[in-house]
Design a protein around this motif. Structure first.
Motif, PDB file in Angstrom:
ATOM      1  N   SER A 109      81.367  64.826  29.284  1.00 17.62           N
ATOM      2  CA  SER A 109      80.479  64.524  28.154  1.00 17.62           C
ATOM      3  C   SER A 109      79.321  63.590  28.520  1.00 17.62           C
ATOM      4  CB  SER A 109      81.277  63.988  26.958  1.00 17.62           C
ATOM      5  OG  SER A 109      82.314  63.163  27.385  1.00 17.62           O
ATOM      6  N   PHE A 151      87.237  64.199  30.469  1.00 18.81           N
ATOM      7  CA  PHE A 151      86.462  64.189  29.238  1.00 18.81           C
ATOM      8  C   PHE A 151      85.217  63.316  29.423  1.00 18.81           C
ATOM      9  CE2 PHE A 151      85.261  62.291  25.185  1.00 18.81           C
ATOM     10  CZ  PHE A 151      85.004  63.439  24.447  1.00 18.81           C
ATOM     11  N   GLN A 161      93.118  63.276  31.933  1.00 17.97           N
ATOM     12  CA  GLN A 161      92.409  63.976  30.844  1.00 17.97           C
ATOM     13  C   GLN A 161      91.217  63.154  30.362  1.00 17.97           C
ATOM     14  OE1 GLN A 161      95.387  64.900  27.907  1.00 17.97           O
ATOM     15  NE2 GLN A 161      95.059  67.086  28.302  1.00 17.97           N
ATOM     16  N   ASP A 162      91.448  61.860  30.189  1.00 21.71           N
ATOM     17  CA  ASP A 162      90.355  60.978  29.763  1.00 21.71           C
ATOM     18  C   ASP A 162      89.223  61.000  30.781  1.00 21.71           C
ATOM     19  OD1 ASP A 162      92.034  60.331  27.750  1.00 21.71           O
ATOM     20  OD2 ASP A 162      92.230  58.192  28.240  1.00 21.71           O
TER      21      ASP A 162
END
Ligand code: ATP
Ligand code: MG
Length: 247
Positions: free
Chosen positions: A225, A221, A217-218
Motif C-alpha cells: 500500500s 500489506f 502479513q502486516d
C-alpha cells in the motif's frame, strides 16, 4: 573548541565538531561536510523531528528489510560519522550485512572506515574487496562487493548520491533511502525514501523491525500500500506548512 551546553544549538554544534574531526582523520571526505549542511537546512523545515510521513516510510523500509533474502546496508563517511553504532545495531536486528561504499574512494579511506566500524562492534563488514560492478555509472563508483550490494535484493542507502541510487534501482534492487532532501534524485529514485535525519531514522527503523518480526502479513500489506511519490508529496507539504507557520 569549547561549546557551552546551554547553547540552543548545542547538539548541532557538537555534531559539526565531530564531523570536522572525522574529516581530519580521513573518515569523512571534506565534501561530506557540505552534504551535511544541506541536510541540516532541510531538517529545519521538518522542525528537526520525525514527521508522520517519515515514520510511515520508516515502517515500510523495515518491512522490506525483513522480507529481503539478502538485505544490505551501505555505509559512507557521513553515515558512519553520524550513526555508526545505530547502523551496526540495525544490521544485527534484521539481520543484514554492512558494506562500506563511498563516493570519494581510496583504498586507505575504505580501510579506515571498515576499521572504524569494526572498532565500534561491527562484524563481517564488506567493502574491502570490490569485485563486482553496477551498470550505468562511471566505473570507479560502480564498484561494489559481489557478496554484498552485487547480490543484494534490498539495499538501504543512507545519504547516498543520486547516480548510484538510480543505478541500484535500474539493477532491479529494492532501494530504501534515508535522505533529508525530498527533492533529491536519491529520494525520487528510491522505492522508499525515509525523509528524516539519520540519527532519528535508523533507531526508528530498528524499532519497526522488532515490531514487524513475525508479522509477514502486516509487512506485505505495508509494502503493497506504499507509494513513495505520495509520501514525498506529504513531506513536501509538511515542509511548506512549516515555512508559513506563524512564529
Ligand atoms: P542527489 O540525490 O540529487 O544526487 P544531493 O546532491 O543532495 O542529491 P548528495 O550530496 O550526494 O545528494 O547527498 C547528500 C544528501 O544527504 C543530501 O540530500 C542531504 O539532504 C542528505 N543528508 C545530509 N545529512 C543528512 C543527515 N544527517 N540525515 C539524513 N540526510 C542527510
Ligand atoms: Mg542524494
Amino acid at each position: 573548541m569549547e561549546i557551552s551546553k546551554d547553547h540552543p544549538r548545542y547538539r548541532s554544534l557538537m555534531t559539526r565538531e565531530k564531523l570536522s574531526e572525522l574529516s581530519k582523520e580521513g573518515i569523512l571526505a571534506p565534501t561530506g561536510l557540505i552534504a551535511h549542511g544541506r541536510g541540516e537546512a532541510f531538517d529545519y523545515l521538518l522542525g528537526e523531528r520525525t514527521v508522520p510521513a517519515a515514520n510511515e516510510a520508516a515502517k515500510v523500509a523495515a518491512a522490506h528489510l525483513l522480507e529481503a533474502r539478502r538485505p544490505i546496508i551501505t555505509v559512507n563517511g557521513n553515515a558512519a560519522g553520524l550513526c555508526a553504532k545505530g547502523l551496526i545495531s540495525l544490521a544485527n536486528a534484521i539481520p543484514a550485512r554492512l558494506e562500506v561504499n563511498i563516493f570519494h574512494r581510496t583504498p586507505g579511506r575504505i580501510e579506515r572506515l571498515c576499521n572504524y566500524l569494526e572498532e565500534l562492534g561491527g562484524r563481517d563488514i564488506l567493502g574491502r574487496e570490490q569485485d563486482a560492478l553496477l551498470k550505468g555509472i562511471e566505473s570507479d563508483r560502480a564498484r561494489c562487493s559481489s557478496e554484498g550490494i552485487g547480490s543484494a535484493d534490498v539495499v538501504l542507502i543512507p545519504l547516498e548520491d543520486g547516480d548510484r541510487a538510480s543505478a541500484l534501482a535500474a539493477a532491479g534492487k529494492v532501494v530504501l533511502a534515508i535522505d533529508l532532501n525530498p527533492l533529491s534524485r536519491t529520494a525520487i529514485a528510491a522505492d522508499v525514501a525515509v525523509v528524516d535525519e539519520i540519527t532519528r531514522a535508523v533507531p526508528n527503523i530498528e524499532r519497526h523491525v522488532y515490531d514487524l518480526k513475525g508479522q509477514p502479513q502486516d509487512r506485505r500489506f505495508l509494502i503493497d500500500s506504499f507509494s513513495n511519490e505520495n509520501n514525498l508529496s506529504l513531506i513536501k507539504r509538511t515542509m511548506c506548512k512549516s515555512l508559513f507557520q506563524k512564529s
